[in-house]
Design a protein around this motif. Structure first.
Motif: not given
Length: 350
Positions: A78, A103, A106
């Motif tokens: 990430k 994650e 995002e």
């Protein structure tokens, strides 16, 4: 053709494989450089024709670099993906793409914001054994498939070091499971109806050393997906049942066969066989003229290789073969498997 210069972040086994075997065979993508937090990994970089970067910031600042491959432990995907895209680089990320679907959401938001390509390397869509099963599923050579069993078995336990650790995203569900589940969902054109699963911890690690999950699709197809690292005798890589026959693929060497019903099975003329201390007609083999054995069909990918597709996506806005929506579906399925194993309950999707 302007090549895409790519830097490999994490020059371990998989990162090196990309440079030596995958990227080098693609006209449009060039393995340009490498960065690794372990200097010992970079010793091999010059022999591979790779420029060495001492600091990650140097990769972000190098305007000659257009893309990066992230081949690091799972918990770093990430942060590195976001840094790379904010630095103006396209990203290829190894699997499992993230530690959670949250994650991934995002990261995809940053990809949209920066207008950078973010693709996940789900390489086993190109495995020949999978393509054989895909051919059977699509062409219905043994009729409509109603059960698919996909397994990988070994007896060497969990490999490596960080793969034993939960905080780094270790365990077999995230290591091998993500491949088998991606293949299954790429194959079956139906939503998931329910999931039930069990994880194995017999080796005493924090993370699973294997798992088995039963997945039912809305179209009625059922699948068993299993990964084991304590199996000294392997079950077949694939075992599939259709309404008109059965197929087995023993391993990646494509040994196996198709047995198809090609004649009438007269249930009134079945000859019983000795079965232990009893007789059975149910488990007696069909007559010789009722079935025929065939070799496995050829499985061919009618879609491009991963890196050729990546080039086309970056340069010509082509459709990715590995779509981020598909990656998200697989990640959510993994989360359902973890939840089912933890609660001991069947997860009903709808």
């Amino acid at each position: 053709m302007t090549k895409i210069n790519m830097v490999i972040i994490g020059l371990g086994g998989m990162g090196s494989y990309h440079a030596r075997e995958l990227i080098k065979d693609t006209d449009g993508v060039h393995a340009y450089g490498a960065f690794d937090i372990n200097p010992e990994q970079l010793v091999k970089a010059p022999d591979m024709g790779l420029k060495i970067y001492d600091k990650l910031a140097d990769v972000w600042q190098d305007e000659a670099v257009e893309a990066v491959l992230i081949a690091t432990p799972n918990d770093s995907h990430k942060e590195l993906s976001i840094q790379a895209m904010r630095a103006g680089k396209h990203v290829v990320c190894e699997k499992p793409v993230m530690m959670s679907s949250t994650e991934l959401n995002e990261v995809l938001a940053v990809a949209e914001e920066t207008e950078k390509v973010f693709m996940v390397h789900q390489n086993r869509r190109w495995d020949k054994d999978f393509l054989v099963i895909r051919e059977l599923y699509r062409q219905q050579e043994i009729g409509s498939l109603f059960q698919i069993e996909s397994r990988v078995h070994g007896a060497n336990g969990i490999p490596g070091d960080w793969r034993h650790l939960k905080e780094h995203g270790g365990g077999m569900l995230l290591d091998w499971g993500v491949h088998l589940l991606d293949q299954l969902l790429f194959l079956v054109d139906s939503p998931i109806k329910s999931v039930v699963a069990d994880l194995s911890f017999v080796l005493g690690d924090d993370v699973d050393d294997g798992f088995i999950t039963h997945i039912t699709f809305e179209n009625g197809l059922k699948s068993i997906v299993e990964v084991g690292t304590t199996n000294f005798i392997k079950l077949p890589r694939w075992y599939v049942k259709g309404l008109e026959g059965t197929a087995v693929v023993d391993d990646w060497d494509l040994s196996g066969r198709v047995v198809k019903q090609t004649g009438f099975i007269d249930h009134h003329k079945l000859v019983p066989i000795q079965a232990g201390q009893g007789l059975t007609k149910t488990m007696a083999p069909p007559s010789e003229d009722a079935t025929t054995t065939f070799p496995l069909p050829k499985g061919v990918a009618e879609f491009d290789t991963f890196y050729h597709n990546f080039y086309e996506v970056v340069r010509h806005q082509a459709v990715p073969i590995v779509k981020n929506s598909e990656v998200m579906t697989v990640l959510k399925l993994i989360e359902m498997i973890f939840k089912s194993a933890e609660t001991g309950q069947t997860i009903h999707v709808r």
